[in-house]
Design a protein around this motif. Structure first.
Motif, PDB file in Angstrom:
ATOM      1  N   TYR A   1      -7.616  -8.937   4.730  1.00  0.00           N
ATOM      2  CA  TYR A   1      -7.699 -10.364   4.444  1.00  0.00           C
ATOM      3  C   TYR A   1      -8.305 -11.063   5.652  1.00  0.00           C
ATOM      4  CZ  TYR A   1      -6.384 -15.214   3.541  1.00  0.00           C
ATOM      5  OH  TYR A   1      -6.430 -16.565   3.356  1.00  0.00           O
ATOM      6  N   ALA A   2      -9.331 -11.845   5.418  1.00  0.00           N
ATOM      7  CA  ALA A   2     -10.006 -12.549   6.506  1.00  0.00           C
ATOM      8  C   ALA A   2     -10.156 -14.036   6.203  1.00  0.00           C
ATOM      9  CB  ALA A   2     -11.379 -11.926   6.767  1.00  0.00           C
ATOM     10  N   GLY A   3      -9.333 -14.541   5.276  1.00  0.00           N
ATOM     11  CA  GLY A   3      -9.434 -15.941   4.899  1.00  0.00           C
ATOM     12  C   GLY A   3      -8.603 -16.844   5.787  1.00  0.00           C
ATOM     13  N   PRO A   4      -8.376 -18.084   5.359  1.00  0.00           N
ATOM     14  CA  PRO A   4      -7.585 -19.031   6.154  1.00  0.00           C
ATOM     15  C   PRO A   4      -6.125 -18.622   6.239  1.00  0.00           C
ATOM     16  CG  PRO A   4      -8.050 -19.924   3.973  1.00  0.00           C
ATOM     17  CD  PRO A   4      -8.851 -18.662   4.094  1.00  0.00           C
ATOM     18  N   GLY A   5      -5.463 -19.091   7.273  1.00  0.00           N
ATOM     19  CA  GLY A   5      -4.062 -18.728   7.453  1.00  0.00           C
ATOM     20  C   GLY A   5      -3.935 -17.407   8.182  1.00  0.00           C
ATOM     21  N   LEU A   6      -2.863 -16.675   7.903  1.00  0.00           N
ATOM     22  CA  LEU A   6      -2.547 -15.427   8.589  1.00  0.00           C
ATOM     23  C   LEU A   6      -2.750 -14.239   7.668  1.00  0.00           C
ATOM     24  CD1 LEU A   6       0.851 -16.551  10.172  1.00  0.00           C
ATOM     25  CD2 LEU A   6      -1.411 -16.666  11.239  1.00  0.00           C
ATOM     26  N   ASP A   7      -3.159 -13.111   8.244  1.00  0.00           N
ATOM     27  CA  ASP A   7      -3.098 -11.888   7.454  1.00  0.00           C
ATOM     28  C   ASP A   7      -1.631 -11.517   7.260  1.00  0.00           C
ATOM     29  OD1 ASP A   7      -2.324  -9.427   9.355  1.00  0.00           O
ATOM     30  OD2 ASP A   7      -3.612 -10.783  10.483  1.00  0.00           O
ATOM     31  N   TYR A   8      -1.363 -10.628   6.325  1.00  0.00           N
ATOM     32  CA  TYR A   8       0.015 -10.350   5.919  1.00  0.00           C
ATOM     33  C   TYR A   8       0.877  -9.855   7.077  1.00  0.00           C
ATOM     34  CZ  TYR A   8       4.018  -8.296   3.545  1.00  0.00           C
ATOM     35  OH  TYR A   8       5.294  -7.969   3.165  1.00  0.00           O
TER      36      TYR A   8
ATOM     37  N   VAL B   1       2.097   0.644  -3.940  1.00  0.00           N
ATOM     38  CA  VAL B   1       0.770   1.256  -3.928  1.00  0.00           C
ATOM     39  C   VAL B   1       0.871   2.425  -2.945  1.00  0.00           C
ATOM     40  CG1 VAL B   1      -1.689   0.929  -3.515  1.00  0.00           C
ATOM     41  CG2 VAL B   1      -0.305  -0.973  -4.402  1.00  0.00           C
ATOM     42  N   GLY B   2       1.233   3.581  -3.465  1.00  0.00           N
ATOM     43  CA  GLY B   2       1.544   4.714  -2.605  1.00  0.00           C
ATOM     44  C   GLY B   2       2.989   5.119  -2.800  1.00  0.00           C
ATOM     45  N   TRP B   3       3.724   5.237  -1.688  1.00  0.00           N
ATOM     46  CA  TRP B   3       5.130   5.663  -1.750  1.00  0.00           C
ATOM     47  C   TRP B   3       5.962   4.686  -2.568  1.00  0.00           C
ATOM     48  CZ3 TRP B   3       7.943   9.824  -0.913  1.00  0.00           C
ATOM     49  CH2 TRP B   3       9.339   9.682  -0.860  1.00  0.00           C
ATOM     50  N   ARG B   4       6.826   5.229  -3.425  1.00  0.00           N
ATOM     51  CA  ARG B   4       7.689   4.402  -4.262  1.00  0.00           C
ATOM     52  C   ARG B   4       9.154   4.710  -3.947  1.00  0.00           C
ATOM     53  NH1 ARG B   4       6.610   1.675  -8.840  1.00  0.00           N
ATOM     54  NH2 ARG B   4       4.596   2.716  -9.024  1.00  0.00           N
ATOM     55  N   HIS B   5       9.903   3.679  -3.569  1.00  0.00           N
ATOM     56  CA  HIS B   5      11.323   3.833  -3.271  1.00  0.00           C
ATOM     57  C   HIS B   5      12.145   3.850  -4.564  1.00  0.00           C
ATOM     58  CE1 HIS B   5       9.804   2.564   0.654  1.00  0.00           C
ATOM     59  NE2 HIS B   5      10.933   3.001   1.181  1.00  0.00           N
TER      60      HIS B   5
ATOM     61  N   VAL C   1       9.831 -13.074  -3.005  1.00  0.00           N
ATOM     62  CA  VAL C   1      10.583 -11.962  -2.419  1.00  0.00           C
ATOM     63  C   VAL C   1       9.767 -10.694  -2.637  1.00  0.00           C
ATOM     64  CG1 VAL C   1      12.736 -10.659  -2.409  1.00  0.00           C
ATOM     65  CG2 VAL C   1      12.778 -13.113  -2.919  1.00  0.00           C
ATOM     66  N   PHE C   2       9.462  -9.995  -1.545  1.00  0.00           N
ATOM     67  CA  PHE C   2       8.667  -8.769  -1.605  1.00  0.00           C
ATOM     68  C   PHE C   2       9.523  -7.558  -1.248  1.00  0.00           C
ATOM     69  CE2 PHE C   2       3.864  -9.833  -0.996  1.00  0.00           C
ATOM     70  CZ  PHE C   2       3.940 -10.823  -1.959  1.00  0.00           C
ATOM     71  N   TYR C   3       9.484  -6.530  -2.099  1.00  0.00           N
ATOM     72  CA  TYR C   3       9.932  -5.174  -1.752  1.00  0.00           C
ATOM     73  C   TYR C   3       8.769  -4.293  -2.189  1.00  0.00           C
ATOM     74  CZ  TYR C   3      13.187  -1.156  -1.346  1.00  0.00           C
ATOM     75  OH  TYR C   3      13.814   0.010  -0.988  1.00  0.00           O
ATOM     76  N   THR C   4       7.774  -4.172  -1.323  1.00  0.00           N
ATOM     77  CA  THR C   4       6.470  -3.648  -1.700  1.00  0.00           C
ATOM     78  C   THR C   4       6.049  -2.527  -0.767  1.00  0.00           C
ATOM     79  OG1 THR C   4       5.568  -5.473  -0.390  1.00  0.00           O
ATOM     80  CG2 THR C   4       5.626  -5.767  -2.775  1.00  0.00           C
ATOM     81  N   THR C   5       4.990  -1.835  -1.145  1.00  0.00           N
ATOM     82  CA  THR C   5       4.425  -0.781  -0.306  1.00  0.00           C
ATOM     83  C   THR C   5       2.919  -0.738  -0.506  1.00  0.00           C
ATOM     84  OG1 THR C   5       6.438   0.531  -0.652  1.00  0.00           O
ATOM     85  CG2 THR C   5       4.569   1.657   0.327  1.00  0.00           C
ATOM     86  N   GLY C   6       2.181  -0.585   0.587  1.00  0.00           N
ATOM     87  CA  GLY C   6       0.756  -0.317   0.504  1.00  0.00           C
ATOM     88  C   GLY C   6      -0.115  -1.548   0.409  1.00  0.00           C
ATOM     89  N   ALA C   7      -1.370  -1.309   0.028  1.00  0.00           N
ATOM     90  CA  ALA C   7      -2.387  -2.364  -0.067  1.00  0.00           C
ATOM     91  C   ALA C   7      -2.311  -3.021  -1.437  1.00  0.00           C
ATOM     92  CB  ALA C   7      -3.775  -1.780   0.173  1.00  0.00           C
TER      93      ALA C   7
ATOM     94  N   LEU D   1      11.902  -7.539   2.079  1.00  0.00           N
ATOM     95  CA  LEU D   1      12.961  -6.538   2.081  1.00  0.00           C
ATOM     96  C   LEU D   1      12.373  -5.160   2.376  1.00  0.00           C
ATOM     97  CD1 LEU D   1      14.832  -7.628  -1.190  1.00  0.00           C
ATOM     98  CD2 LEU D   1      15.280  -8.393   1.158  1.00  0.00           C
ATOM     99  N   HIS D   2      12.980  -4.452   3.268  1.00  0.00           N
ATOM    100  CA  HIS D   2      12.693  -3.067   3.614  1.00  0.00           C
ATOM    101  C   HIS D   2      11.190  -2.788   3.740  1.00  0.00           C
ATOM    102  CE1 HIS D   2      13.686   1.005   4.428  1.00  0.00           C
ATOM    103  NE2 HIS D   2      13.046   1.475   3.369  1.00  0.00           N
ATOM    104  N   SER D   3      10.599  -2.132   2.727  1.00  0.00           N
ATOM    105  CA  SER D   3       9.212  -1.686   2.865  1.00  0.00           C
ATOM    106  C   SER D   3       8.200  -2.813   2.711  1.00  0.00           C
ATOM    107  CB  SER D   3       8.906  -0.565   1.872  1.00  0.00           C
ATOM    108  OG  SER D   3       9.099  -0.998   0.542  1.00  0.00           O
ATOM    109  N   ALA D   4       8.649  -4.047   2.637  1.00  0.00           N
ATOM    110  CA  ALA D   4       7.700  -5.157   2.769  1.00  0.00           C
ATOM    111  C   ALA D   4       6.959  -5.042   4.099  1.00  0.00           C
ATOM    112  CB  ALA D   4       8.423  -6.493   2.682  1.00  0.00           C
ATOM    113  N   ALA D   5       7.566  -4.330   5.074  1.00  0.00           N
ATOM    114  CA  ALA D   5       6.898  -4.096   6.351  1.00  0.00           C
ATOM    115  C   ALA D   5       5.943  -2.912   6.298  1.00  0.00           C
ATOM    116  CB  ALA D   5       7.937  -3.863   7.445  1.00  0.00           C
ATOM    117  N   ASP D   6       5.937  -2.174   5.197  1.00  0.00           N
ATOM    118  CA  ASP D   6       4.997  -1.065   5.003  1.00  0.00           C
ATOM    119  C   ASP D   6       3.940  -1.494   3.980  1.00  0.00           C
ATOM    120  OD1 ASP D   6       3.860   1.412   5.293  1.00  0.00           O
ATOM    121  OD2 ASP D   6       5.242   2.441   3.938  1.00  0.00           O
TER     122      ASP D   6
END
Length: 338
Positions: free
Chosen positions: A130-137, A35-39, A89-95, A120-125
């Motif tokens: 999210y305000a539900g139970p557990g942790l936000d991403y 969602v945004g930059w694409r590798h 497994v996430f290699y994702t970008t954006g919201a 993987l990589h941009s999973a950190a981007d």
């Protein structure tokens, strides 16, 4: 891609039969939505799969460790679908368009030890409200993209902080050409960092440590993240394939490996980065003299904070950075005398 398949087959040809005979393949769902930059590794051609999609399917088949399904639509992650997934497994970008209900289900299954997570990589981007139970991403992952001074064409050296089996494919030290992120919202007490940048062999230096991969527990679940994977050459590297297999098996509770946080080792790595940046030649000997654990953890936090003061461009004003950096360097030198 043909080269990748050949390399992966060589690496796993001996292990595939044994893995298949010993246990059923782990069920992996690979999400590579942007969602945004694409590798490039997640960019699909007019027809067919993206390079990383084809690679992760091939890696799973060649190793016999897992079977991967791929999608570029986060809306396919539903509570019902998750019942047939062992590792995300996430290699994702954006919201990402993940519903609150679906993310709550991810958190519940992860905390119960029924789901593993590999980033993987941009999973950190990647992040979304999210305000539900557990942790936000971002809290779950324990880090968010804060720039990449080390661009895709730069040489970096990556070192292992210990003998963790998930870092083993790269040996204790490896030189790569990769894009490396630095992070905000990173809590050293929450994770075990297993690889970081080694500025003794990385031309572009910073006075603060930069983690490259880490592991953590989330309840009874396991999480692994690596910054590697920006370049196609990394995806074609058998060592990266091996690390992915190990990560999938580890997060699915099929392999051993400590996830105890290691803030002390991370603190020493902060000192290592600061002293290397300053041009010290006896860094490891100095680190051996850092005996005051309370001071070590406290000063490491101050060194990490230098990231926010470091000039974004070479021509930018360095006054704020130097005002923080010089006293820190003097203090560290005084506490770790030659």
């Amino acid at each position: 891609m043909r080269l990748l398949l050949a390399l992966v087959a060589i690496v796993f040809s001996l292990a595939a039969g044994a893995a298949g005979a010993a246990e059923a393949p782990i069920r992996v769902l690979y999400l590579d939505q942007s969602v945004g930059w694409r590798h490039r590794p997640v960019t699909r051609p007019a027809e067919g799969l993206a390079p990383s999609e084809a690679a992760i399917i091939a890696i799973g088949k060649a190793s016999g460790a897992f079977e991967a399904q791929v999608t570029q639509d986060a809306r396919e992650i539903t509570p019902e679908r998750l019942k047939d997934v062992d590792v995300l497994v996430f290699y994702t970008t954006g919201a990402l368009p993940i519903s609150a209900q679906a993310w709550a289900a991810v958190q519940q299954r992860l905390a119960a030890g029924k789901l593993g997570f590999v980033g993987l990589h941009s999973a950190a981007d990647t992040a979304w409200d999210y305000a539900g139970p557990g942790l936000d991403y971002t809290t779950m992952l324990n880090g968010q993209f804060a720039g990449h001074p080390w661009t895709e064409d730069q040489k970096v050296r990556v070192r292992a902080l210990d003998n963790h089996p998930l870092a083993a494919p790269w040996s204790r030290s490896v030189d790569l050409v990769e894009e490396i992120y630095q992070y905000k919202r990173f809590d050293p007490a929450a994770v075990r960092v297993i690889q970081s940048l080694d500025f003794s062999g990385t031309p572009l230096k910073r006075p603060y440590a930069v983690p490259v991969s880490w592991v953590r527990s989330v309840g009874s679940g396991r999480l692994f993240f690596t910054n590697l994977g920006h370049n196609e050459a990394t995806w074609a590297d058998p060592r990266f394939a091996d690390q992915i297999v190990r990560a999938v098996r580890w997060t699915a509770w099929k392999a051993r490996g400590d996830d105890t946080p290691n803030p002390r080792e991370q603190a020493l790595d902060q000192l290592r980065a600061l002293l290397t940046y300053a041009g010290e030649t006896d860094v490891e000997a100095r680190l051996a003299r850092a005996k005051d654990q309370t001071w070590l953890l406290a000063v490491a936090g101050r060194i990490a904070a230098l990231r926010g003061a470091y000039p974004g461009k070479p021509e930018a004003d360095r006054t704020r950075f130097e005002a923080a950096y010089q006293p820190l360097l003097a203090e560290v030198r005084a506490k770790t005398p030659r």
